[in-house]
Design a protein around this motif. Structure first.
Motif, PDB file in Angstrom:
ATOM      1  N   THR A   1      -8.021  -1.821  40.931  1.00 17.34           N
ATOM      2  CA  THR A   1      -8.379  -0.724  40.040  1.00 17.34           C
ATOM      3  C   THR A   1      -9.287  -1.208  38.912  1.00 17.34           C
ATOM      4  OG1 THR A   1      -6.279   0.358  40.527  1.00 17.34           O
ATOM      5  CG2 THR A   1      -7.461   1.111  38.575  1.00 17.34           C
ATOM      6  N   SER A   2      -8.986  -2.373  38.354  1.00 17.75           N
ATOM      7  CA  SER A   2      -9.803  -2.914  37.268  1.00 17.75           C
ATOM      8  C   SER A   2     -11.204  -3.279  37.748  1.00 17.75           C
ATOM      9  CB  SER A   2      -9.131  -4.145  36.656  1.00 17.75           C
ATOM     10  OG  SER A   2      -7.918  -3.778  36.051  1.00 17.75           O
ATOM     11  N   LEU A   3     -11.315  -3.846  38.940  1.00 12.74           N
ATOM     12  CA  LEU A   3     -12.632  -4.161  39.489  1.00 12.74           C
ATOM     13  C   LEU A   3     -13.429  -2.891  39.779  1.00 12.74           C
ATOM     14  CD1 LEU A   3     -11.846  -7.177  41.834  1.00 12.74           C
ATOM     15  CD2 LEU A   3     -13.310  -7.195  39.799  1.00 12.74           C
ATOM     16  N   ALA A   4     -12.769  -1.890  40.328  1.00 13.00           N
ATOM     17  CA  ALA A   4     -13.459  -0.625  40.609  1.00 13.00           C
ATOM     18  C   ALA A   4     -13.903   0.050  39.315  1.00 13.00           C
ATOM     19  CB  ALA A   4     -12.554   0.307  41.406  1.00 13.00           C
ATOM     20  N   GLY A   5     -13.044   0.010  38.294  1.00 11.34           N
ATOM     21  CA  GLY A   5     -13.365   0.661  37.030  1.00 11.34           C
ATOM     22  C   GLY A   5     -14.360  -0.095  36.177  1.00 11.34           C
ATOM     23  N   SER A   6     -14.561  -1.368  36.459  1.00  6.98           N
ATOM     24  CA  SER A   6     -15.503  -2.147  35.667  1.00  6.98           C
ATOM     25  C   SER A   6     -16.776  -2.447  36.467  1.00  6.98           C
ATOM     26  CB  SER A   6     -14.856  -3.439  35.174  1.00  6.98           C
ATOM     27  OG  SER A   6     -14.411  -4.229  36.265  1.00  6.98           O
TER      28      SER A   6
ATOM     29  N   ARG B   1       1.613  -3.855  39.817  1.00  9.07           N
ATOM     30  CA  ARG B   1       1.540  -5.074  40.620  1.00  9.07           C
ATOM     31  C   ARG B   1       0.127  -5.640  40.538  1.00  9.07           C
ATOM     32  NH1 ARG B   1       3.752  -4.040  46.295  1.00  9.07           N
ATOM     33  NH2 ARG B   1       3.448  -6.277  46.315  1.00  9.07           N
ATOM     34  N   TRP B   2       0.003  -6.966  40.759  1.00  9.06           N
ATOM     35  CA  TRP B   2      -1.275  -7.650  40.654  1.00  9.06           C
ATOM     36  C   TRP B   2      -2.348  -7.055  41.563  1.00  9.06           C
ATOM     37  CZ3 TRP B   2      -3.104 -10.449  36.934  1.00  9.06           C
ATOM     38  CH2 TRP B   2      -2.248 -11.143  36.097  1.00  9.06           C
ATOM     39  N   PRO B   3      -2.077  -6.838  42.848  1.00  7.04           N
ATOM     40  CA  PRO B   3      -3.164  -6.319  43.710  1.00  7.04           C
ATOM     41  C   PRO B   3      -3.719  -4.977  43.240  1.00  7.04           C
ATOM     42  CG  PRO B   3      -1.374  -7.176  45.058  1.00  7.04           C
ATOM     43  CD  PRO B   3      -0.879  -7.168  43.642  1.00  7.04           C
ATOM     44  N   SER B   4      -2.836  -4.051  42.909  1.00  6.49           N
ATOM     45  CA  SER B   4      -3.338  -2.737  42.483  1.00  6.49           C
ATOM     46  C   SER B   4      -4.039  -2.823  41.136  1.00  6.49           C
ATOM     47  CB  SER B   4      -2.212  -1.706  42.442  1.00  6.49           C
ATOM     48  OG  SER B   4      -1.266  -2.018  41.439  1.00  6.49           O
ATOM     49  N   SER B   5      -3.546  -3.675  40.239  1.00  7.94           N
ATOM     50  CA  SER B   5      -4.204  -3.855  38.938  1.00  7.94           C
ATOM     51  C   SER B   5      -5.599  -4.442  39.110  1.00  7.94           C
ATOM     52  CB  SER B   5      -3.371  -4.773  38.037  1.00  7.94           C
ATOM     53  OG  SER B   5      -2.141  -4.197  37.732  1.00  7.94           O
ATOM     54  N   LEU B   6      -5.723  -5.464  39.941  1.00  5.32           N
ATOM     55  CA  LEU B   6      -7.026  -6.097  40.161  1.00  5.32           C
ATOM     56  C   LEU B   6      -8.021  -5.156  40.829  1.00  5.32           C
ATOM     57  CD1 LEU B   6      -5.928  -9.675  41.259  1.00  5.32           C
ATOM     58  CD2 LEU B   6      -7.196  -9.057  39.187  1.00  5.32           C
TER      59      LEU B   6
ATOM     60  N   MET C   1      -7.144  -4.275  32.842  1.00  3.84           N
ATOM     61  CA  MET C   1      -6.058  -5.202  33.196  1.00  3.84           C
ATOM     62  C   MET C   1      -4.961  -5.179  32.140  1.00  3.84           C
ATOM     63  SD  MET C   1      -6.251  -6.596  36.153  1.00  3.84           S
ATOM     64  CE  MET C   1      -5.147  -7.986  36.026  1.00  3.84           C
ATOM     65  N   TYR C   2      -5.335  -5.115  30.885  1.00 10.05           N
ATOM     66  CA  TYR C   2      -4.341  -5.044  29.807  1.00 10.05           C
ATOM     67  C   TYR C   2      -3.447  -3.825  29.981  1.00 10.05           C
ATOM     68  CZ  TYR C   2      -2.402  -4.024  25.207  1.00 10.05           C
ATOM     69  OH  TYR C   2      -1.547  -3.700  24.183  1.00 10.05           O
ATOM     70  N   HIS C   3      -4.064  -2.664  30.220  1.00  8.65           N
ATOM     71  CA  HIS C   3      -3.274  -1.439  30.323  1.00  8.65           C
ATOM     72  C   HIS C   3      -2.518  -1.335  31.647  1.00  8.65           C
ATOM     73  CE1 HIS C   3      -4.047   0.538  26.570  1.00  8.65           C
ATOM     74  NE2 HIS C   3      -5.295   0.096  26.641  1.00  8.65           N
ATOM     75  N   LEU C   4      -3.113  -1.783  32.727  1.00  8.30           N
ATOM     76  CA  LEU C   4      -2.454  -1.661  34.028  1.00  8.30           C
ATOM     77  C   LEU C   4      -1.377  -2.725  34.234  1.00  8.30           C
ATOM     78  CD1 LEU C   4      -5.573  -0.877  36.212  1.00  8.30           C
ATOM     79  CD2 LEU C   4      -3.743   0.704  35.597  1.00  8.30           C
ATOM     80  N   LYS C   5      -1.716  -3.972  34.005  1.00  9.09           N
ATOM     81  CA  LYS C   5      -0.783  -5.058  34.310  1.00  9.09           C
ATOM     82  C   LYS C   5       0.174  -5.335  33.152  1.00  9.09           C
ATOM     83  CE  LYS C   5       1.083  -8.297  36.625  1.00  9.09           C
ATOM     84  NZ  LYS C   5       2.282  -7.793  37.254  1.00  9.09           N
TER      85      LYS C   5
END
Length: 149
Positions: free
Chosen positions: A116-121, A109-114, A99-103
């Protein structure tokens, strides 16, 4: 300075290769805990060789375009990630890192950051723990551990 970077990447790759062999590459049940780090170390070492060959063939002209703030932010965030991984667990620490690096850094944007972060974590945690049977760190805090983090 480019050759120093290549040397650093090669050294890390070789270190990971050697260290992963001690973990065991294969067990009677399948892939051992050292197989994935071994593969990543091999990829890093191979990429270092390719980078060296490219640099020898066509040397970099200048490093003026390097954003030192970005480099410092990435290295610092990786150090923080490594420091909190055992405390917060893989899922939460990786989610915050992404989230730090993406957002924040990348301005996504919030949807893509969330997503991607959920998938990556969370996604990566379940893929490694249950798909590959490779245990990733869980939180040291009982409350977080109780809710599956």
């Amino acid at each position: 300075s480019v050759l120093a970077g290549i040397g650093a990447f090669a050294a890390v790759g070789v270190y990971v290769l050697v260290s992963s062999i001690e973990l065991g590459l294969w067990t009677s049940l399948g892939p051992g805990p050292g197989l994935f780090p071994f593969a990543m170390g091999a990829v890093l070492a191979a990429m270092s060789v390719v980078w060296l060959l490219q640099e020898l063939r066509r040397p970099s002209e200048t490093t003026e375009g390097v954003d030192r703030g970005l480099v410092i932010a990435v290295v610092t965030s990786l150090v923080v990630l490594a420091a909190v991984m055992d405390l917060l667990g893989f899922q939460l620490s990786m989610f915050l890192f992404l989230m730090y690096h993406l957002k924040l850094r990348g301005g996504r944007r919030w949807p893509s950051s969330l997503i991607t972060s959920l998938a990556g974590s969370v996604g990566a945690f379940y893929a490694f723990n249950y798909g590959l049977n490779v245990a990733l760190p869980v939180s040291a805090f009982p409350l977080l551990n109780t809710i599956g983090l």
